[in-house]
Design an enzyme around this catalytic site. Structure first.
Site, PDB file in Angstrom:
ATOM      1  N   GLY A   1       2.205   6.162  -4.752  1.00  0.00           N
ATOM      2  CA  GLY A   1       2.195   5.068  -5.711  1.00  0.00           C
ATOM      3  C   GLY A   1       2.888   5.426  -7.021  1.00  0.00           C
TER       4      GLY A   1
ATOM      5  N   LYS B   1       3.151  15.676   1.581  1.00  0.00           N
ATOM      6  CA  LYS B   1       4.585  15.647   1.301  1.00  0.00           C
ATOM      7  C   LYS B   1       5.260  16.993   1.529  1.00  0.00           C
ATOM      8  CE  LYS B   1       5.466  12.421  -2.077  1.00  0.00           C
ATOM      9  NZ  LYS B   1       5.314  11.860  -3.435  1.00  0.00           N
TER      10      LYS B   1
ATOM     11  N   ILE C   1      17.614  14.390  -8.333  1.00  0.00           N
ATOM     12  CA  ILE C   1      18.876  13.802  -7.896  1.00  0.00           C
ATOM     13  C   ILE C   1      19.209  12.689  -8.892  1.00  0.00           C
ATOM     14  CG2 ILE C   1      20.121  12.708  -5.975  1.00  0.00           C
ATOM     15  CD1 ILE C   1      19.075  15.455  -5.200  1.00  0.00           C
TER      16      ILE C   1
ATOM     17  N   GLU D   1      11.208  19.927  -6.587  1.00  0.00           N
ATOM     18  CA  GLU D   1      12.439  19.368  -6.038  1.00  0.00           C
ATOM     19  C   GLU D   1      13.465  19.256  -7.141  1.00  0.00           C
ATOM     20  OE1 GLU D   1      11.038  16.236  -2.580  1.00  0.00           O
ATOM     21  OE2 GLU D   1      12.012  15.423  -4.346  1.00  0.00           O
TER      22      GLU D   1
ATOM     23  N   ARG E   1       8.028  -8.317  -6.572  1.00  0.00           N
ATOM     24  CA  ARG E   1       6.578  -8.181  -6.697  1.00  0.00           C
ATOM     25  C   ARG E   1       6.097  -8.960  -7.918  1.00  0.00           C
ATOM     26  NH1 ARG E   1       4.696  -2.130  -4.799  1.00  0.00           N
ATOM     27  NH2 ARG E   1       6.342  -1.807  -3.255  1.00  0.00           N
TER      28      ARG E   1
ATOM     29  N   ASN F   1       5.825   7.341   4.548  1.00  0.00           N
ATOM     30  CA  ASN F   1       4.602   6.571   4.364  1.00  0.00           C
ATOM     31  C   ASN F   1       4.092   6.203   5.747  1.00  0.00           C
ATOM     32  OD1 ASN F   1       4.528   6.591   1.510  1.00  0.00           O
ATOM     33  ND2 ASN F   1       6.141   5.065   1.474  1.00  0.00           N
TER      34      ASN F   1
ATOM     35  N   LYS G   1       6.084  17.839  -8.132  1.00  0.00           N
ATOM     36  CA  LYS G   1       5.458  16.724  -7.413  1.00  0.00           C
ATOM     37  C   LYS G   1       4.163  17.166  -6.742  1.00  0.00           C
ATOM     38  CE  LYS G   1       8.516  13.866  -5.345  1.00  0.00           C
ATOM     39  NZ  LYS G   1       9.680  13.420  -4.512  1.00  0.00           N
TER      40      LYS G   1
ATOM     41  N   ARG H   1       2.119   4.236   7.241  1.00  0.00           N
ATOM     42  CA  ARG H   1       1.342   2.987   7.148  1.00  0.00           C
ATOM     43  C   ARG H   1       2.303   1.816   7.035  1.00  0.00           C
ATOM     44  NH1 ARG H   1       2.546   1.843   1.784  1.00  0.00           N
ATOM     45  NH2 ARG H   1       2.772   3.671   0.453  1.00  0.00           N
TER      46      ARG H   1
ATOM     47  N   VAL I   1       4.243  -2.305   1.471  1.00  0.00           N
ATOM     48  CA  VAL I   1       4.218  -3.547   0.700  1.00  0.00           C
ATOM     49  C   VAL I   1       5.423  -4.423   1.061  1.00  0.00           C
ATOM     50  CG1 VAL I   1       4.323  -4.501  -1.644  1.00  0.00           C
ATOM     51  CG2 VAL I   1       2.993  -2.416  -1.217  1.00  0.00           C
TER      52      VAL I   1
HETATM   53  P1  ADP Z   1       4.998   0.971  -0.795  1.00  0.00           P
HETATM   54  O1  ADP Z   1       5.308   2.383  -0.442  1.00  0.00           O
HETATM   55  O2  ADP Z   1       4.395   0.203   0.325  1.00  0.00           O
HETATM   56  O3  ADP Z   1       6.116   0.321  -1.480  1.00  0.00           O
HETATM   57  P2  ADP Z   1       3.453   1.531  -3.183  1.00  0.00           P
HETATM   58  O4  ADP Z   1       3.964   2.892  -3.463  1.00  0.00           O
HETATM   59  O5  ADP Z   1       3.736   0.423  -4.116  1.00  0.00           O
HETATM   60  O6  ADP Z   1       3.767   1.055  -1.731  1.00  0.00           O
HETATM   61  O7  ADP Z   1       1.883   1.664  -2.980  1.00  0.00           O
HETATM   62  C1  ADP Z   1       1.139   0.593  -2.474  1.00  0.00           C
HETATM   63  C2  ADP Z   1      -0.259   0.730  -2.969  1.00  0.00           C
HETATM   64  O8  ADP Z   1      -0.841   1.911  -2.454  1.00  0.00           O
HETATM   65  C3  ADP Z   1      -0.389   0.843  -4.468  1.00  0.00           C
HETATM   66  O9  ADP Z   1      -1.590   0.204  -4.844  1.00  0.00           O
HETATM   67  C4  ADP Z   1      -0.467   2.342  -4.715  1.00  0.00           C
HETATM   68  O10 ADP Z   1      -1.134   2.626  -5.909  1.00  0.00           O
HETATM   69  C5  ADP Z   1      -1.270   2.769  -3.500  1.00  0.00           C
HETATM   70  N1  ADP Z   1      -0.986   4.132  -3.055  1.00  0.00           N
HETATM   71  C6  ADP Z   1       0.099   4.567  -2.408  1.00  0.00           C
HETATM   72  N2  ADP Z   1       0.020   5.881  -2.100  1.00  0.00           N
HETATM   73  C7  ADP Z   1      -1.178   6.295  -2.569  1.00  0.00           C
HETATM   74  C8  ADP Z   1      -1.879   7.555  -2.580  1.00  0.00           C
HETATM   75  N3  ADP Z   1      -1.368   8.674  -2.032  1.00  0.00           N
HETATM   76  N4  ADP Z   1      -3.083   7.605  -3.179  1.00  0.00           N
HETATM   77  C9  ADP Z   1      -3.619   6.495  -3.725  1.00  0.00           C
HETATM   78  N5  ADP Z   1      -3.022   5.293  -3.735  1.00  0.00           N
HETATM   79  C10 ADP Z   1      -1.827   5.179  -3.183  1.00  0.00           C
HETATM   80  P1  ADP Z   2       5.507   8.409  -4.128  1.00  0.00           P
HETATM   81  O1  ADP Z   2       4.730   9.121  -3.067  1.00  0.00           O
HETATM   82  O2  ADP Z   2       4.777   8.292  -5.408  1.00  0.00           O
HETATM   83  O3  ADP Z   2       6.084   7.140  -3.619  1.00  0.00           O
HETATM   84  P2  ADP Z   2       8.172   9.585  -3.878  1.00  0.00           P
HETATM   85  O4  ADP Z   2       8.384  11.003  -3.515  1.00  0.00           O
HETATM   86  O5  ADP Z   2       8.415   8.568  -2.825  1.00  0.00           O
HETATM   87  O6  ADP Z   2       6.701   9.416  -4.450  1.00  0.00           O
HETATM   88  O7  ADP Z   2       9.046   9.257  -5.153  1.00  0.00           O
HETATM   89  C1  ADP Z   2       8.868   8.057  -5.864  1.00  0.00           C
HETATM   90  C2  ADP Z   2      10.125   7.761  -6.661  1.00  0.00           C
HETATM   91  O8  ADP Z   2      10.381   8.828  -7.595  1.00  0.00           O
HETATM   92  C3  ADP Z   2      11.407   7.653  -5.842  1.00  0.00           C
HETATM   93  O9  ADP Z   2      11.592   6.352  -5.309  1.00  0.00           O
HETATM   94  C4  ADP Z   2      12.449   7.996  -6.890  1.00  0.00           C
HETATM   95  O10 ADP Z   2      12.712   6.920  -7.736  1.00  0.00           O
HETATM   96  C5  ADP Z   2      11.766   9.078  -7.696  1.00  0.00           C
HETATM   97  N1  ADP Z   2      12.058  10.429  -7.164  1.00  0.00           N
HETATM   98  C6  ADP Z   2      11.297  11.144  -6.306  1.00  0.00           C
HETATM   99  N2  ADP Z   2      11.848  12.351  -6.040  1.00  0.00           N
HETATM  100  C7  ADP Z   2      12.993  12.403  -6.745  1.00  0.00           C
HETATM  101  C8  ADP Z   2      14.027  13.407  -6.915  1.00  0.00           C
HETATM  102  N3  ADP Z   2      13.958  14.581  -6.294  1.00  0.00           N
HETATM  103  N4  ADP Z   2      15.072  13.118  -7.733  1.00  0.00           N
HETATM  104  C9  ADP Z   2      15.130  11.922  -8.382  1.00  0.00           C
HETATM  105  N5  ADP Z   2      14.197  10.967  -8.268  1.00  0.00           N
HETATM  106  C10 ADP Z   2      13.131  11.182  -7.470  1.00  0.00           C
HETATM  107 MG    MG Z   3       7.428   6.937  -2.055  1.00  0.00          MG
END
Ligand code: ADP
Ligand code: ADP
Ligand code: MG
Length: 454
Positions: free
Chosen positions: A164, A116, A203, A200, A338, A290, A158, A292, A295
């Site tokens: 996930g 990231k 927001i 970060e 879901r 992502n 972060k 890949r 979901v």
């Molecule tokens: P999407 O981004 O497709 O909406 P999710 O964030 O719900 O997906 O993640 C989908 C699945 O992948 C979940 O089972 C989540 O726990 C797993 N997952 C996603 N990113 C990671 C990661 N960096 N390490 C381990 N598991 C992950």
């Molecule tokens: P993951 O890899 O676990 O999916 P993300 O960086 O995509 O992590 O963040 C997951 C969720 O966390 C976002 O969809 C949002 O709801 C919240 N989030 C992440 N970063 C921020 C931010 N800088 N300010 C507010 N909410 C955040």
């Molecule tokens: Mg995300």
């Protein structure tokens, strides 16, 4: 063109991959743990190979066992699905080193966009706005405290390797920041094998809007956006397309920025670029990519008529993108909810068990992607996702009516699921008006706890 494909995943996404492969005339080999011997994917695939014990570290995360199984079965490619090894650059490299094709981007692209912190740097370079934060990984506390002070509290800590919804903490003050940093580092190291952190700005009242991308290494196209703001613990529960609030001129800019970034990193395969969007100021900020299939990809399949899984397999087989941007049109509105094996009345406690009296919804504009069948024992070792109900209709209002109808048709006996939550959400005034953000659902759950218990 691929001839045979090993599926290194489980659950509904394994079934989804088998379906796409079969339509392409590709032989399928399902790699499975000892807990998944009687899974639907094992029943459906042309062949199945046991890769180890139930614990994911010994099976679905066991790179050596998966590569062995693929060699043994004569597979020419491996599909990682989502989660598990899908964003593991070492796995992508190992598949290639073994002379097979990884259905996804190159190991190098995963290293840049799957991390990231380096993804933020790549986004900035491509001219895509990012959330204000640290320039790179946090190296020492006093330097990080200066950055935090400069951005202003609250801030998010972060994990560079997070996913996930895990590996994120909010610090409201400098004292909290200093207290959380070492904890977050230890947690990230334990959960992701990488203690790297970045910070970060938070927001406030942001909406989560993401852009679906397809690339062939040279050219990339977008397939419009999905909005996934209805989240609990930063995990998506309800996803839809188009976003109910995005003005057309901002949509054009957002999608163009995603294409620019994908092309800048020579992205190959299906991917998603995630943003936070402030609908008061119309500003958007890149948060992560992502690398890949996601979901919620069926939402985009409904509004565009594309088969994203098929396209990603064709690209892995060496095909160029079959579409130009002007071929991609969208129509109507799609929503996915879901269905998890969790009890929403008991703080989403996991509820594994044996499925009985299964009734799957059907009819126009209705799709249910699942691995369930009557008598199936949901194993306690993995993700709680049982299925995804996706509906399409000409307008958002009609899609919500169709969602309610299809949810009422859906019966999953023997388990507690998130179905009652989605029925309540589909009736909620603010949901109907599209008035929500990523922190909307959690207080709503508290306020509606009594209704969920009934
Ligand atoms: P999407 O981004 O497709 O909406 P999710 O964030 O719900 O997906 O993640 C989908 C699945 O992948 C979940 O089972 C989540 O726990 C797993 N997952 C996603 N990113 C990671 C990661 N960096 N390490 C381990 N598991 C992950
Ligand atoms: P993951 O890899 O676990 O999916 P993300 O960086 O995509 O992590 O963040 C997951 C969720 O966390 C976002 O969809 C949002 O709801 C919240 N989030 C992440 N970063 C921020 C931010 N800088 N300010 C507010 N909410 C955040
Ligand atoms: Mg995300």
């Amino acid at each position: 063109m691929l001839k045979s494909l090993l599926i290194a995943n489980r659950g509904e996404i394994a079934v989804r991959i088998i379906r796409a492969a079969r339509e392409l005339g590709i032989r399928t080999i399902q790699a499975h743990s000892a807990a998944d011997t009687s899974s639907l994917a094992v029943r459906m695939a042309d062949e199945a190979i046991n890769i180890g014990p139930p614990h994911a570290a010994k099976s679905y995360l066991n790179i050596a066992a998966i590569i062995d199984a693929a060699k043994q079965s004569g597979a020419d490619a491996i599909h990682p699905g989502y989660g598990f090894l899908a964003e593991n650059a070492a796995f992508a490299d190992a598949v290639e080193a073994a002379g097979m094709i990884f259905v996804g981007p190159s190991g190098d692209a995963i290293r840049i966009m799957g991390d990231k912190v380096s993804a933020r740097i790549a986004a900035e370079k491509a001219g895509v706005p990012v959330v204000p934060g640290s320039g790179g990984r946090i190296e020492d506390l006093s330097e990080a405290a200066k950055v935090a002070e400069c951005i202003g509290f609250p801030i998010m800590i972060k994990a560079a390797a997070g996913g996930g919804g895990r590996g994120i903490r909010i610090a409201n003050t400098e004292a909290e920041f200093e207290q959380f940093l070492p904890q977050a580092q230890a947690e990230a190291q334990a959960a992701f094998g990488d203690g790297g952190l970045y910070i970060e700005k938070v927001i406030a009242k942001a909406r989560h809007i993401e852009v679906q991308i397809l690339g062939d290494g040279e050219r990339a196209i977008h397939c419009f956006e999905r909005e996934c703001s209805l989240q609990r613990r930063r995990q998506k529960l309800w996803e839809e397309a188009p976003s109910p609030v995005l003005p057309e001129n901002i949509r054009t800019k957002l999608c163009a920025s995603a294409v620019a970034l994908a092309e800048a990193v020579h992205y190959r395969g299906a991917g998603t670029i995630e943003y936070l969007y402030d609908d008061a100021t119309h500003e958007f900020y890149f948060i992560e990519m992502n690398t890949r299939i996601q979901v919620e990809h069926p939402v985009t399949e409904f509004i565009t008529g594309l088969d994203l899984m098929r396209e990603m397999i064709l690209i892995a087989g060496g095909a160029r993108l079959r579409h130009s941007q002007k071929d991609i049109a969208r129509k109507g509105h799609a929503i996915e909810v879901r269905i998890n094996a969790e009890d929403p009345a008991k703080n989403f406690m996991p509820f594994p068990g044996v499925v009985c009296g299964l009734q799957v919804p059907g009819g126009p504009g209705t799709r249910f992607d699942t691995m369930l069948y009557d008598g199936y024992q949901v194993p306690p070792f993995y993700d709680s996702l049982l299925g995804k109900l996706i509906v399409w209709d000409d307008t958002r209002g009609n899609a919500i009516n169709r969602l309610k109808r299809a949810l009422r048709e859906l019966e999953i006996g023997g388990l507690k699921t998130t179905k009652p939550l989605h029925l309540l959400l589909a009736e909620d005034e603010e949901v109907l008006e599209g008035k929500f953000h990523t922190r909307w659902l959690e207080p709503w759950l508290e306020a509606n706890a009594a209704r969920l218990e009934r």
